[in-house]
Motif scaffolding. Structure first.
Motif, short mmCIF file in Angstrom:
data_model
loop_
_atom_site.label_atom_id
_atom_site.label_comp_id
_atom_site.label_asym_id
_atom_site.label_seq_id
_atom_site.Cartn_x
_atom_site.Cartn_y
_atom_site.Cartn_z
N PRO A 146 0.82 -1.23 0.00
CA PRO A 146 0.00 0.00 0.00
C PRO A 146 0.85 1.27 0.00
O PRO A 146 0.34 2.35 -0.29
CB PRO A 146 -0.83 -0.13 1.29
N ASP A 147 2.16 1.14 0.32
CA ASP A 147 3.04 2.31 0.33
C ASP A 147 3.83 2.45 -0.96
O ASP A 147 4.79 3.24 -1.02
CB ASP A 147 4.05 2.21 1.49
N ALA A 148 3.49 1.69 -1.98
CA ALA A 148 4.23 1.77 -3.25
C ALA A 148 4.22 3.21 -3.78
O ALA A 148 3.28 3.97 -3.51
CB ALA A 148 3.58 0.84 -4.27
N ASP A 149 5.27 3.56 -4.53
CA ASP A 149 5.37 4.94 -5.06
C ASP A 149 4.21 5.23 -6.00
O ASP A 149 3.70 6.34 -6.06
CB ASP A 149 6.69 5.09 -5.83
N VAL A 150 3.86 4.23 -6.82
CA VAL A 150 2.79 4.40 -7.80
C VAL A 150 1.83 3.23 -7.64
O VAL A 150 2.26 2.08 -7.56
CB VAL A 150 3.36 4.37 -9.25
N ARG A 151 0.53 3.53 -7.57
CA ARG A 151 -0.46 2.45 -7.44
C ARG A 151 -1.53 2.65 -8.52
O ARG A 151 -2.14 3.72 -8.60
CB ARG A 151 -1.10 2.45 -6.05
N ILE A 152 -1.71 1.61 -9.32
CA ILE A 152 -2.64 1.71 -10.45
C ILE A 152 -3.62 0.54 -10.41
O ILE A 152 -3.23 -0.62 -10.19
CB ILE A 152 -1.88 1.65 -11.80
N LEU A 153 -4.90 0.83 -10.64
CA LEU A 153 -5.90 -0.23 -10.86
C LEU A 153 -6.27 -0.19 -12.33
O LEU A 153 -6.76 0.83 -12.82
CB LEU A 153 -7.14 0.03 -10.00
N LEU A 154 -5.99 -1.29 -13.01
CA LEU A 154 -6.28 -1.36 -14.44
C LEU A 154 -7.61 -2.06 -14.63
O LEU A 154 -7.78 -3.21 -14.19
CB LEU A 154 -5.14 -2.14 -15.11
N VAL A 155 -8.57 -1.39 -15.24
CA VAL A 155 -9.89 -2.00 -15.44
C VAL A 155 -10.27 -1.93 -16.92
O VAL A 155 -9.66 -1.20 -17.70
CB VAL A 155 -10.99 -1.29 -14.60
N SER A 196 -10.17 -10.41 -2.21
CA SER A 196 -9.45 -9.16 -2.47
C SER A 196 -10.33 -8.18 -3.20
O SER A 196 -11.23 -8.55 -3.95
CB SER A 196 -8.15 -9.35 -3.26
N GLN A 197 -10.00 -6.93 -2.95
CA GLN A 197 -10.84 -5.85 -3.45
C GLN A 197 -10.13 -5.27 -4.68
O GLN A 197 -9.22 -4.49 -4.56
CB GLN A 197 -10.98 -4.89 -2.27
N PHE A 198 -10.54 -5.72 -5.87
CA PHE A 198 -9.82 -5.23 -7.05
C PHE A 198 -10.80 -4.71 -8.11
O PHE A 198 -10.43 -4.50 -9.26
CB PHE A 198 -8.95 -6.34 -7.66
N LEU A 199 -12.06 -4.53 -7.71
CA LEU A 199 -13.03 -4.06 -8.70
C LEU A 199 -13.25 -2.55 -8.59
O LEU A 199 -13.80 -1.93 -9.49
CB LEU A 199 -14.34 -4.84 -8.57
N ALA A 200 -12.80 -1.95 -7.48
CA ALA A 200 -12.88 -0.49 -7.34
C ALA A 200 -11.57 -0.04 -6.71
O ALA A 200 -10.98 -0.76 -5.90
CB ALA A 200 -14.05 -0.12 -6.45
N ALA A 201 -11.12 1.16 -7.08
CA ALA A 201 -9.83 1.63 -6.58
C ALA A 201 -9.93 2.08 -5.13
O ALA A 201 -10.88 2.76 -4.75
CB ALA A 201 -9.35 2.79 -7.45
N ALA A 202 -8.95 1.69 -4.32
CA ALA A 202 -8.87 2.18 -2.94
C ALA A 202 -8.37 3.63 -2.98
O ALA A 202 -7.90 4.10 -4.03
CB ALA A 202 -7.90 1.30 -2.16
N ASP A 203 -8.44 4.32 -1.85
CA ASP A 203 -7.97 5.71 -1.76
C ASP A 203 -6.55 5.85 -2.27
O ASP A 203 -5.68 5.07 -1.87
CB ASP A 203 -7.96 6.12 -0.27
N THR A 207 -7.13 4.89 -11.22
CA THR A 207 -7.79 3.92 -12.10
C THR A 207 -7.45 4.22 -13.56
O THR A 207 -7.52 5.37 -14.00
CB THR A 207 -9.32 4.00 -11.94
N LEU A 208 -7.06 3.18 -14.28
CA LEU A 208 -6.83 3.32 -15.73
C LEU A 208 -7.81 2.37 -16.42
O LEU A 208 -7.73 1.16 -16.26
CB LEU A 208 -5.37 2.96 -16.06
N ASP A 209 -8.76 2.94 -17.16
CA ASP A 209 -9.76 2.13 -17.86
C ASP A 209 -9.35 1.99 -19.32
O ASP A 209 -9.30 2.98 -20.06
CB ASP A 209 -11.12 2.83 -17.75
N SER A 210 -9.06 0.75 -19.72
CA SER A 210 -8.53 0.53 -21.07
C SER A 210 -9.62 0.08 -22.05
O SER A 210 -9.32 -0.28 -23.19
CB SER A 210 -7.42 -0.53 -21.03
N SER A 211 -10.91 0.13 -21.62
CA SER A 211 -12.00 -0.39 -22.48
C SER A 211 -11.97 0.19 -23.88
O SER A 211 -12.21 -0.50 -24.85
CB SER A 211 -13.37 -0.07 -21.88
#
Ligand code: C5P
Length: 230
Positions: A146-155, A196-203, A207-211
């Protein structure tokens, strides 16, 4: 400073392609945590362990003899001296992997190894710096790093993910291939999302939506996020 990038998303969202690309561009290691769960599932099957015997599965995973290559261009996986790089991608492993991954004892074991790898690769060591790492999975942005420099959720929309997976698995995205893939993807996402919670971005997670993006556009968007967040 060495860079740690955490990348999550559901199956077929393009995490591996984006993760490997970012690792190459920034000269980072690449950790595919899904491959660790797949290797654990393969190992249990190989040893004839009943996946419903939660304690036996945890015992096996606690001593999982796993060797991972962190080079984004050579993602070999060896378990117990056997090269399982292809075997962990078979339909059989894909069908059963969630049963192993929803075992909380297994998650605790693999969490410790994933954190150790990320800490080793992401920490400046002595005179030299760790090279940094991209770690991808389902709970990297929230639980593992959770402390990573960059955090991305790809949807991506379910239909877009389905079409990509069908092409990958069956070489076609016609109706038959889509239907054969749909069940597998929907069930796996439903099972995985119970732990695990991977369907919505945490604080704080972008979010990167590639649709509606091409591959080149998705990679460029991911690079922009890294440049802005690091
Ligand atoms: O990403 P991939 O499809 O290879 O992941 C395989 C499986 O590993 C997922 O379906 C999920 O059950 C599990 N997994 C997980 N947590 C992660 C990565 C993968 O539970 N961080």
């Amino acid at each position: 400073m060495s860079l740690v990038i955490a990348l999550d998303g559901p199956s077929g969202s393009g995490k591996s392609t984006v993760g490997r690309h970012l690792a190459r561009v920034h000269g980072l290691g690449y950790l595919d945590t899904g491959a660790m769960f797949r290797a654990a599932a393969w190992y249990c099957h190989h040893r004839g362990i009943d996946l419903d015997d939660a304690a036996a599965v945890v015992d096996a995973v606690a001593t999982l003899p796993l060797e991972l290559d962190l080079d984004p261009d050579a993602t070999g996986v060896v378990v117990d001296g056997v090269d399982v790089t292809a075997a962990i991608r078979t339909t059989e492993v894909t069908t059963h992997v969630s049963r192993v991954a929803t075992n909380l004892g297994v998650r605790a074991e693999l969490k410790a190894s994933q954190r150790a790898i990320i800490a080793r690769e992401g920490t400046p060591q002595g005179w030299s710096e760790g090279r940094g790492i991209v770690a991808e999975g389902r709970d990297i942005t929230t639980v593992i790093a959770p402390d990573a420099d960059v955090r991305i959720l790809l949807v991506a929309r379910a239909e877009a993910r389905l079409a990509r997976r069908a092409l990958e698995l069956h070489g076609s995205a016609d109706d038959g291939a889509l239907e054969a893939t749909r069940d597998q993807i929907e069930r796996r996402d439903a099972d995985d999302s119970t732990v695990s919670q991977f369907l919505a971005a945490a604080d704080g997670v972008v979010t990167l939506d590639s649709s509606h993006l091409s591959l080149a556009e998705t990679l460029a968007a991911a690079e922009r996020i890294v440049a802005e967040q690091r």
